[in-house]
Design a protein around this motif. Structure first.
Motif, PDB file in Angstrom:
ATOM      1  N   CYS A   4       0.848  -1.186   0.000  1.00 34.90           N
ATOM      2  CA  CYS A   4       0.000   0.000   0.000  1.00 34.90           C
ATOM      3  C   CYS A   4       0.892   1.247   0.000  1.00 34.90           C
ATOM      4  O   CYS A   4       1.788   1.355   0.840  1.00 34.90           O
ATOM      5  CB  CYS A   4      -0.901  -0.014   1.229  1.00 34.90           C
ATOM      6  SG  CYS A   4      -1.884   1.483   1.399  1.00 34.90           S
ATOM      7  N   ALA A  24      -0.990  -5.753   0.302  1.00 33.61           N
ATOM      8  CA  ALA A  24      -2.319  -5.789  -0.308  1.00 33.61           C
ATOM      9  C   ALA A  24      -2.599  -7.216  -0.743  1.00 33.61           C
ATOM     10  O   ALA A  24      -1.693  -7.939  -1.166  1.00 33.61           O
ATOM     11  CB  ALA A  24      -2.392  -4.840  -1.493  1.00 33.61           C
ATOM     12  N   TYR A  82      -7.386  -5.827  -5.393  1.00 32.80           N
ATOM     13  CA  TYR A  82      -6.289  -5.884  -4.426  1.00 32.80           C
ATOM     14  C   TYR A  82      -6.623  -4.863  -3.358  1.00 32.80           C
ATOM     15  O   TYR A  82      -6.855  -3.694  -3.659  1.00 32.80           O
ATOM     16  CB  TYR A  82      -4.945  -5.556  -5.084  1.00 32.80           C
ATOM     17  CG  TYR A  82      -4.397  -6.724  -5.849  1.00 32.80           C
ATOM     18  CD1 TYR A  82      -3.630  -7.685  -5.196  1.00 32.80           C
ATOM     19  CD2 TYR A  82      -4.664  -6.888  -7.198  1.00 32.80           C
ATOM     20  CE1 TYR A  82      -3.138  -8.782  -5.890  1.00 32.80           C
ATOM     21  CE2 TYR A  82      -4.177  -7.976  -7.895  1.00 32.80           C
ATOM     22  CZ  TYR A  82      -3.411  -8.919  -7.228  1.00 32.80           C
ATOM     23  OH  TYR A  82      -2.928 -10.001  -7.915  1.00 32.80           O
ATOM     24  N   VAL A  83      -6.664  -5.326  -2.115  1.00 32.66           N
ATOM     25  CA  VAL A  83      -7.099  -4.499  -0.996  1.00 32.66           C
ATOM     26  C   VAL A  83      -5.993  -4.425   0.050  1.00 32.66           C
ATOM     27  O   VAL A  83      -5.387  -5.447   0.386  1.00 32.66           O
ATOM     28  CB  VAL A  83      -8.369  -5.099  -0.333  1.00 32.66           C
ATOM     29  CG1 VAL A  83      -8.869  -4.210   0.784  1.00 32.66           C
ATOM     30  CG2 VAL A  83      -9.452  -5.330  -1.352  1.00 32.66           C
ATOM     31  N   TYR A  90      -7.566  -2.379   5.354  1.00 27.99           N
ATOM     32  CA  TYR A  90      -8.891  -1.934   4.934  1.00 27.99           C
ATOM     33  C   TYR A  90      -9.913  -2.352   5.986  1.00 27.99           C
ATOM     34  O   TYR A  90      -9.819  -3.454   6.502  1.00 27.99           O
ATOM     35  CB  TYR A  90      -9.253  -2.557   3.570  1.00 27.99           C
ATOM     36  CG  TYR A  90     -10.584  -2.104   3.039  1.00 27.99           C
ATOM     37  CD1 TYR A  90     -10.674  -0.944   2.296  1.00 27.99           C
ATOM     38  CD2 TYR A  90     -11.744  -2.811   3.320  1.00 27.99           C
ATOM     39  CE1 TYR A  90     -11.898  -0.510   1.820  1.00 27.99           C
ATOM     40  CE2 TYR A  90     -12.967  -2.378   2.852  1.00 27.99           C
ATOM     41  CZ  TYR A  90     -13.041  -1.230   2.100  1.00 27.99           C
ATOM     42  OH  TYR A  90     -14.253  -0.789   1.647  1.00 27.99           O
ATOM     43  N   TYR A 135      -7.453   0.424  -2.488  1.00 27.03           N
ATOM     44  CA  TYR A 135      -7.627  -0.789  -3.285  1.00 27.03           C
ATOM     45  C   TYR A 135      -7.561  -0.451  -4.770  1.00 27.03           C
ATOM     46  O   TYR A 135      -7.579   0.721  -5.151  1.00 27.03           O
ATOM     47  CB  TYR A 135      -8.921  -1.523  -2.948  1.00 27.03           C
ATOM     48  CG  TYR A 135     -10.203  -0.753  -3.177  1.00 27.03           C
ATOM     49  CD1 TYR A 135     -10.841  -0.785  -4.409  1.00 27.03           C
ATOM     50  CD2 TYR A 135     -10.788  -0.022  -2.153  1.00 27.03           C
ATOM     51  CE1 TYR A 135     -12.026  -0.093  -4.613  1.00 27.03           C
ATOM     52  CE2 TYR A 135     -11.973   0.668  -2.348  1.00 27.03           C
ATOM     53  CZ  TYR A 135     -12.584   0.625  -3.583  1.00 27.03           C
ATOM     54  OH  TYR A 135     -13.755   1.312  -3.788  1.00 27.03           O
ATOM     55  N   LEU A 161      -2.763   0.956  -6.221  1.00 24.24           N
ATOM     56  CA  LEU A 161      -3.723   1.119  -5.139  1.00 24.24           C
ATOM     57  C   LEU A 161      -4.026   2.601  -4.961  1.00 24.24           C
ATOM     58  O   LEU A 161      -3.129   3.449  -5.101  1.00 24.24           O
ATOM     59  CB  LEU A 161      -3.173   0.551  -3.828  1.00 24.24           C
ATOM     60  CG  LEU A 161      -3.515  -0.914  -3.556  1.00 24.24           C
ATOM     61  CD1 LEU A 161      -2.757  -1.826  -4.471  1.00 24.24           C
ATOM     62  CD2 LEU A 161      -3.264  -1.256  -2.111  1.00 24.24           C
TER      63      LEU A 161
END
Length: 134
Positions: A8, A15, A36-37, A41, A47, A61
């Motif tokens: 991130c 992620a 992709y998070v 989160y 994301y 992201l």
């Protein structure tokens, strides 16, 4: 599928690939769509969508303000080619040249807020009747 290491850009956490419903809610009905998070989160609201076939990220992201700015840039850009003045491919080439970017970097999903503002400005200037020759 090969594991992709994505960090991130905001909090430096890992992620992970998740179903899109993880960020859009269970009512989101796009089977097979993934994102992709950021591992943090929703505390870190970062994301990006993943390509359906390759599972590769479709950009970088982005937090909410950057996602909004990218949507605005896409709207401005789409007006270019939807106006019929050029094809979609020609519009991407035009944008690449205008911004002085190599093809692999000329994707709005990879742009910062600053670059998105450039896209919006360039597209508005191009479509403005006052900036084109008669």
């Amino acid at each position: 599928m090969k594991r992709i290491n994505i960090k991130c850009p905001y909090c430096k956490s890992q992620a992970f690939l998740r179903p899109a419903s993880a960020v859009h809610g269970q009512e989101y009905r796009q089977p097979g769509e993934e994102v992709y998070v950021c591992a943090r989160y929703p505390d870190c609201d970062s994301y990006v969508s993943a390509h359906r076939r390759t599972h590769l990220p479709m950009g970088t992201l982005a937090n909410r303000p950057l996602r909004i700015k990218r949507m605005e840039a896409h709207e401005a850009f789409n007006r270019l080619w939807k106006s019929g003045m050029m094809s979609r491919t020609a519009a991407y080439h035009w944008l690449q040249v205008q911004m002085g970017l190599p093809p692999e970097e000329a994707h709005i999903a990879k742009f910062s807020e600053w670059r998105c503002e450039q896209v919006i400005r360039l597209c508005r200037q191009f479509l403005s009747p006052n900036t084109r020759a008669a």
